[in-house]
Scaffold this motif. Structure first.
Motif, PDB file in Angstrom:
ATOM      1  N   ALA A 195     -38.198  11.563 -31.154  1.00  0.00           N
ATOM      2  CA  ALA A 195     -38.223  11.791 -32.755  1.00  0.00           C
ATOM      3  C   ALA A 195     -37.700  10.595 -33.351  1.00  0.00           C
ATOM      4  O   ALA A 195     -38.073  10.285 -34.388  1.00  0.00           O
ATOM      5  N   ALA A 196     -36.915   9.671 -32.903  1.00  0.00           N
ATOM      6  CA  ALA A 196     -36.367   8.298 -33.564  1.00  0.00           C
ATOM      7  C   ALA A 196     -37.509   7.404 -33.816  1.00  0.00           C
ATOM      8  O   ALA A 196     -37.697   6.763 -34.672  1.00  0.00           O
ATOM      9  N   LEU A 197     -38.400   7.390 -32.707  1.00  0.00           N
ATOM     10  CA  LEU A 197     -39.627   6.488 -32.676  1.00  0.00           C
ATOM     11  C   LEU A 197     -40.603   6.898 -33.684  1.00  0.00           C
ATOM     12  O   LEU A 197     -40.985   6.083 -34.564  1.00  0.00           O
ATOM     13  N   LEU A 198     -40.636   8.239 -33.807  1.00  0.00           N
ATOM     14  CA  LEU A 198     -41.598   8.770 -34.856  1.00  0.00           C
ATOM     15  C   LEU A 198     -41.105   8.644 -36.242  1.00  0.00           C
ATOM     16  O   LEU A 198     -41.942   8.330 -37.104  1.00  0.00           O
ATOM     17  N   ARG A 199     -39.810   8.773 -36.378  1.00  0.00           N
ATOM     18  CA  ARG A 199     -38.992   8.724 -37.552  1.00  0.00           C
ATOM     19  C   ARG A 199     -39.332   7.158 -38.280  1.00  0.00           C
ATOM     20  O   ARG A 199     -39.615   7.026 -39.527  1.00  0.00           O
ATOM     21  N   ALA A 219     -33.346  16.583 -33.878  1.00  0.00           N
ATOM     22  CA  ALA A 219     -33.237  16.290 -35.193  1.00  0.00           C
ATOM     23  C   ALA A 219     -32.189  15.055 -35.516  1.00  0.00           C
ATOM     24  O   ALA A 219     -32.309  14.365 -36.700  1.00  0.00           O
ATOM     25  N   SER A 220     -31.411  14.873 -34.706  1.00  0.00           N
ATOM     26  CA  SER A 220     -30.718  13.581 -34.788  1.00  0.00           C
ATOM     27  C   SER A 220     -31.589  12.238 -34.674  1.00  0.00           C
ATOM     28  O   SER A 220     -31.310  11.341 -35.414  1.00  0.00           O
ATOM     29  N   GLY A 221     -32.475  12.241 -33.752  1.00  0.00           N
ATOM     30  CA  GLY A 221     -33.459  11.106 -33.554  1.00  0.00           C
ATOM     31  C   GLY A 221     -34.196  11.213 -34.594  1.00  0.00           C
ATOM     32  O   GLY A 221     -34.361  10.056 -35.295  1.00  0.00           O
ATOM     33  N   ALA A 222     -34.414  12.355 -35.633  1.00  0.00           N
ATOM     34  CA  ALA A 222     -35.448  12.258 -36.700  1.00  0.00           C
ATOM     35  C   ALA A 222     -34.616  11.717 -37.875  1.00  0.00           C
ATOM     36  O   ALA A 222     -35.186  11.540 -38.948  1.00  0.00           O
ATOM     37  N   SER A 245     -40.677  10.030 -42.577  1.00  0.00           N
ATOM     38  CA  SER A 245     -40.113  11.311 -42.914  1.00  0.00           C
ATOM     39  C   SER A 245     -39.462  12.063 -41.818  1.00  0.00           C
ATOM     40  O   SER A 245     -40.092  12.004 -40.735  1.00  0.00           O
ATOM     41  N   ALA A 246     -38.115  12.320 -42.160  1.00  0.00           N
ATOM     42  CA  ALA A 246     -37.347  13.090 -41.022  1.00  0.00           C
ATOM     43  C   ALA A 246     -38.116  14.105 -40.672  1.00  0.00           C
ATOM     44  O   ALA A 246     -38.159  14.990 -39.422  1.00  0.00           O
ATOM     45  N   THR A 247     -38.671  14.997 -41.658  1.00  0.00           N
ATOM     46  CA  THR A 247     -39.111  16.442 -41.548  1.00  0.00           C
ATOM     47  C   THR A 247     -40.582  16.226 -40.727  1.00  0.00           C
ATOM     48  O   THR A 247     -40.852  17.030 -39.770  1.00  0.00           O
ATOM     49  N   VAL A 248     -41.605  15.059 -40.756  1.00  0.00           N
ATOM     50  CA  VAL A 248     -42.677  15.024 -40.244  1.00  0.00           C
ATOM     51  C   VAL A 248     -42.180  14.355 -38.692  1.00  0.00           C
ATOM     52  O   VAL A 248     -43.127  14.923 -37.971  1.00  0.00           O
TER      53      VAL A 248
END
Length: 450
Positions: free
Chosen positions: A354-358, A395-398, A363-366
């Motif tokens: 999630a962190a890498l994608l963020r 969610a934390s990673g995002a 966007s945290a949601t995306v």
């Protein structure tokens, strides 16, 4: 039938294409998710009809639980903000307290106010209050604004009914009440550290003080008569009613026999849609009609926050379609087959994905939407894994490393009249710290519950 390597390469390629469409071509996230999902399905060899059917099924599945929860949360937040209930809470926390307590008070108020509403809307509505408090206390704007943003974003990142954690709850089949309980255990200390403590630490880096008479918003003074119009206890009850009902429901279900009337009653309390509906009805009467607003005025308050919700729901739906396409190419089976032997803690892996994608998408949601499709099979590969902790890890990673590709970065910068460098050393650092603390909290809870 594709080999495992081919399946993996197609899935990775679709994610890379998604990132490039959003970050380089600046394509709308909904369109980017749709194109990436359909492209992956066609590349797998499925017929166009099967691909479209799978995508539509995923869109419906992504919104069947998430849409009503987010919609009701937005209605509740709209009444809270429009009626003045949010101002009532904020002013009650701040009051005439000494300057040194202002970051603590504004952060606590923001954490509470931010629970039922989208971050952007809450931030824009409360920004004038930041200017007012800074002018009243003679402090730097960031001394008030940074803890406000910290409190709001901790709620936004960790607690349903916000879009990212709500979507993850649905994707992982988690218990909403238990997710809120664990989320609050992490959220409170995280808000304290990222809010007042972090504000004090980085105060020497604030830089030049913004002009309190300039900027996109002005200071506002709310009269005692306006504040008295809305009940403070009713405002607080409206905010706390949904999580309170869901927590009672979760605890009640644990101590009653399945199938009994008592169990069904607590199960209803634990349902996020019913809990939020009860809170919306309460707020409609207690904050709206009883405060002297007309039926039309309350309806407008409730509906005001729905406008930005359309784009978010489209993104969540397309994310469900993308997740379904990963299932179509059998990526979930591939991950489930191999994940049990991976040496990495699945919670850390979920956070890292999630962190890498963020960082790539902004966007945290995306980021959460895309990550859940990859991470969800981990729950099947690790039967003892808590889906609630998986929600909070993702969610934390995002929320990691918000920078120039994130709208929140520019919102914070422009509203508080900051340079890009000032925004990096306050906003970006604060959210990166929140992300690491969220992961640490998840791992500590995992160690405690075994």
């Amino acid at each position: 039938m594709h080999s495992e390597l081919t399946t993996l390469l197609m899935a990775v390629a679709s994610i890379v294409v998604l990132i490039l469409l959003i970050s380089k071509l600046k394509l709308n996230p909904f369109l980017a998710l749709t194109l990436s999902a359909i492209g992956l399905g066609l590349a797998s060899g499925a017929t166009p009809s099967a691909v479209v059917d799978a995508f539509a099924k995923g869109v419906g599945g992504g919104l069947n639980r998430t849409g009503p929860v987010i919609g009701l949360g937005t209605l509740l937040g709209g009444i809270l903000l429009g009626s003045g209930g949010a101002d009532r809470i904020a002013n009650a926390f701040i009051g005439g307290r000494p300057v040194k307590y202002v970051p603590w008070a504004i952060c606590a108020a923001a954490l509470l106010i931010g629970m039922p509403h989208l971050f952007d809307v809450s931030f824009i509505m409360l920004a004038p209050l930041v200017y007012t408090v800074a002018k009243r206390t003679g402090t730097h704007l960031l001394y008030v604004g940074l803890p406000l943003a910290a409190g709001l974003y901790v709620s936004h990142g960790l607690l349903p009914p916000h879009p990212a954690p709500t979507l993850a709850v649905a994707a992982y089949g988690a218990n909403t009440g238990l997710t809120i309980l664990y989320g609050l255990i992490i959220a409170v200390p995280t808000a304290i550290i990222c809010g007042p403590w972090f504000t004090r630490l980085v105060a020497p880096w604030f830089g030049p003080a913004p002009d309190l008479n300039a900027g996109p918003v002005a200071a506002r003074e709310t009269s005692d008569a306006e504040l008295a119009r809305v009940s403070l206890p009713a405002s607080i009850v409206a905010v706390l009613l949904p999580p309170g009902l869901m927590l009672i429901g979760t605890l009640g279900m644990a101590y009653t026999v399945k199938g009994t009337g008592a169990y069904n009653f607590f199960s209803a309390l634990n349902n996020p849609i019913l809990s939020l509906l009860a809170a919306v009805i309460f707020a409609f009467f207690a904050l709206g009609l009883r405060s002297g607003f007309s039926l039309e005025q309350v309806s407008k308050m409730a509906s005001k926050g729905l406008a930005p919700l359309g784009a978010i729901l489209l993104i969540l739906g397309a994310g469900g379609g993308f997740k379904e396409m990963l299932t179509l190419v059998k990526l979930d089976a591939l991950i489930t087959h191999h994940a049990s032997g991976w040496p990495v803690n699945p919670l850390i892996l979920a956070w890292a994905i999630a962190a890498l994608l963020r960082i790539c998408i902004g966007s945290a949601t995306v980021a959460t939407v895309a990550a859940t499709g990859i991470v969800a099979p981990l729950a099947l590969a690790h039967p003892g894994l808590s889906p609630e902790l998986l929600v909070l890890a993702t969610a934390s990673g995002a929320v990691m490393l918000s920078h120039v590709n994130d709208s929140g970065f520019w919102l914070f910068k422009e509203y508080f009249q900051l340079s890009v460098a000032q925004t990096f050393r306050t906003w970006t650092l604060m959210l990166s710290l929140q992300s690491f603390l969220g992961l640490a909290g998840v791992l500590l809870i995992e160690a405690y519950i075994g």
